[in-house]
Each structure stands twice: as C-alpha cells, then as structure tokens.
Scaffold this active site. Structure first.
Site, short mmCIF file in Angstrom:
data_model
loop_
_atom_site.label_atom_id
_atom_site.label_comp_id
_atom_site.label_asym_id
_atom_site.label_seq_id
_atom_site.Cartn_x
_atom_site.Cartn_y
_atom_site.Cartn_z
N ASN A 10 0.76 -1.23 0.09
CA ASN A 10 -0.11 -0.03 -0.09
C ASN A 10 1.02 1.15 0.18
O ASN A 10 1.48 1.65 1.08
CB ASN A 10 -0.99 -0.01 1.07
CG ASN A 10 -1.97 1.21 1.44
OD1 ASN A 10 -1.84 1.97 0.39
ND2 ASN A 10 -2.30 1.28 2.65
N LYS A 12 0.02 4.24 -0.38
CA LYS A 12 -0.62 5.65 0.23
C LYS A 12 -0.06 6.66 -0.31
O LYS A 12 -0.21 6.54 -1.63
CB LYS A 12 0.00 5.63 1.73
CG LYS A 12 -0.13 4.42 2.54
CD LYS A 12 -0.15 4.61 3.96
CE LYS A 12 -0.23 3.12 4.72
NZ LYS A 12 -0.41 3.37 6.19
N HIS A 94 -9.74 1.05 4.85
CA HIS A 94 -8.40 1.41 5.57
C HIS A 94 -8.45 2.18 6.84
O HIS A 94 -9.41 3.11 6.79
CB HIS A 94 -7.39 1.85 4.75
CG HIS A 94 -5.91 1.74 5.21
ND1 HIS A 94 -5.56 2.87 6.06
CD2 HIS A 94 -5.05 0.97 5.05
CE1 HIS A 94 -4.40 2.65 6.39
NE2 HIS A 94 -4.01 1.33 5.84
N GLU A 96 -6.77 4.45 7.90
CA GLU A 96 -6.59 5.99 7.59
C GLU A 96 -7.86 6.55 6.93
O GLU A 96 -8.37 7.68 7.24
CB GLU A 96 -5.34 6.18 6.74
CG GLU A 96 -4.05 5.78 7.52
CD GLU A 96 -3.01 5.55 6.65
OE1 GLU A 96 -2.83 5.48 5.35
OE2 GLU A 96 -1.91 4.88 7.38
N GLU A 166 -5.60 -4.79 10.60
CA GLU A 166 -4.71 -3.86 10.74
C GLU A 166 -4.85 -2.91 12.09
O GLU A 166 -5.54 -2.16 11.99
CB GLU A 166 -4.68 -2.94 9.45
CG GLU A 166 -4.47 -3.60 8.40
CD GLU A 166 -3.63 -2.70 7.30
OE1 GLU A 166 -2.49 -2.78 6.77
OE2 GLU A 166 -4.22 -1.60 6.92
N GLY A 172 2.40 2.45 10.70
CA GLY A 172 3.20 3.39 10.67
C GLY A 172 3.80 3.83 11.75
O GLY A 172 4.61 4.80 12.00
N SER A 212 3.24 -1.84 10.36
CA SER A 212 4.67 -2.16 10.45
C SER A 212 5.17 -3.51 9.84
O SER A 212 6.16 -3.89 10.62
CB SER A 212 5.11 -1.66 11.87
OG SER A 212 4.57 -0.24 12.20
P1 PGA Z 1 2.70 0.44 7.45
O1 PGA Z 1 1.24 0.74 7.01
O2 PGA Z 1 3.35 -1.01 7.13
O3 PGA Z 1 3.39 1.52 7.06
O4 PGA Z 1 2.54 0.56 9.00
C1 PGA Z 1 0.22 -0.53 6.59
C2 PGA Z 1 -0.87 -0.07 6.37
O5 PGA Z 1 -1.34 0.95 6.67
O6 PGA Z 1 -1.46 -0.47 5.38
#
Ligand code: PGA
Length: 251
Positions: A10, A12, A94, A96, A166, A172, A212
């Site tokens: 992803n 983003k 997601h 976010e 997640e 992140g 992460s």
């Molecule tokens: P990250 O994001 O690996 O940077 O923690 C994962 C995600 O939000 O899909």
C-alpha cells in the site's frame, strides 16, 4: 483448504507518476508460484504502473473507491473508472480512511458491494485503536466492523474478499503486533465469521496482517498458519524491502 498467500503493498499518498515509474522498475523480482503480489499506487500513478506491469504477474490495486458509479461527486473515483484502469484489487475501509476521512461501516459496506459488482477483490480492512485495545474492546470493535461491513453479503461474495487485520496502533508506528497478538485476532475473526456464515467460509477466507510489516518480522508472521499474507505500507515504498517481504521464508 489451501489459501494462497498474498502480499499487498500500500503506497498510500506517495509516488507520483515519475517516482512510481522508478519504484516499479526496481521491483524486478519474479512472483513465486505459491503467492500473489499486488501493489496499490495512488490513483494518478495507476496508469503508468499498469503499463510497466504488462506481462508481469504483479497485480494492480487501488487504495480506495467511491460507492456511486458516476455523477456529481467532486473529487471521487468510481469502480467503473478503476476497472478501466486495469485494477483487480481495492482496499476498502483502511483505518486512515476511517479515521481521517470519517468513513463509516455503512459506507464501507456500500463500497464492498460495488467492488464485488465490478469483480474486484476487495481487501476489507478492520482493526482496533490503541485505546480500544487497552480498553479490552478489540474483539467487540472488530466484530462490529465485520458485521456492519458485510451486512447483506452472501457467503459466495465474502469468499471473494481478503480480510486485512490492521491494528491502528501498529500502522506507521514501527510497533508491529507480535505474531502472537496477530494470530489471536486472526483466530477470533475466523471464529466470528464461522458464526456469521459457516465453518467452511471461515476456513477458506484469507486473513492477512498489516501494521509495520518489515523484512525482519515478515518471516515470523508468515510462519503462522492463520496469517495468509501481509499488507505493508512504509516498507512497500522501498524496492529492496518489498522484494524481501515478497520472498518471505516461513520459519
Ligand atoms: P505500515 O502501513 O506498514 O506503514 O505500518 C500499513 C498499512 O497501513 O496498510
């Protein structure tokens, strides 16, 4: 039941077309037979990435999509548009999107339905916040996300999806859930889906982990039978790291 492993990068809101080109070019690995690999660039880079993936086994995914097909929805992108772009997978719900853009379970449900209508593989994301985890609400929160997100969907529809667990606190943050924590929730999701649908569905559906994911934790995560894949964000922006993640070696 063999659940094919899936790795979804992803990107983003990173990698405009010029940079997307460089990153895609650097993803020179061959996709192993036993796994599926998807990358989700931002909308504006889908076209360039799609062209570069021609003849390769890496699939193209979108990070979001609106639930109406066309009309006066300024700034939105529809399933119809994404299907013309050659997208096969779409992330839905997601964290976010939920937290920053206030997406509700009801909207997510509509998005899942339209994604299925367009024959995409929806990657339905669920997960609890740190506050919810500390308040021992993890199971309740995820059950609600699943129940409301899947409302009105038949077993045959749900089987076409991938569920992504997640935990919001692990995204992140550099703080990965331990494999044990992830497995606990994956098992709970399976048990809940078994109650909501049936045992067969719970055994067949793929449940992947995101938050992460890095080269140094992917092998352990992928050695757990209940974890069917990973959804790295940050690490998918680095060709060497993503290549290593795709090439995970289950311990
Ligand atoms: P990250 O994001 O690996 O940077 O923690 C994962 C995600 O939000 O899909």
């Amino acid at each position: 039941m063999l659940r094919k492993k899936i790795i979804i990068g992803n990107w983003k809101m990173n990698k405009p077309p010029s940079k997307a080109k460089i990153l895609t070019k650097a993803l020179s690995f061959a996709v192993p037979e036993d796994r599926e690999v998807v990358i989700c660039p931002p909308f504006v880079s889908l076209d360039v990435v799609k062209k570069m993936l021609k003849g390769r086994k890496i699939k193209l995914g979108a990070q979001n999509m609106y639930f109406e097909e066309s009309g006066a929805y300024t700034g939105e992108i529809s399933a119809l548009m994404l299907s013309e772009m050659g997208v096969s997978h779409v992330l839905v719900g997601h964290s976010e999107r939920r937290a920053i853009f206030h997406e509700t379970n009801k909207e997510i449900n509509k998005k899942l339905k339209i994604a299925l209508e367009y024959k995409f593989t929806p990657v339905f994301c669920v997960g609890e916040s740190l506050e919810e985890r500390e308040g021992h609400m993890t199971e309740k929160v995820i059950e609600r996300q699943l129940r409301e997100g899947l409302d009105g969907l038949k077993k045959s529809d749900v089987l076409k999806m991938v569920i992504a667990y997640e935990p919001v606190w692990a995204i992140g943050s550099g703080q990965t859930a331990t494999a044990k924590q992830a497995v606990e929730v994956h098992k709970h999701i399976r048990a809940f889906l078994s109650r909501l649908y049936d045992k067969e569905l719970s055994e067949e559906i793929r449940i992947i982990y995101g938050g992460s994911v890095k080269p140094d934790n992917v092998d352990e995560l992928m050695s757990k039978p209940d974890i069917d894949g990973v959804l790295p964000g940050g690490a998918s922006l680095d060709a060497a790291k993503f290549t290593r993640i795709v090439g995970f070696k289950a311990k």
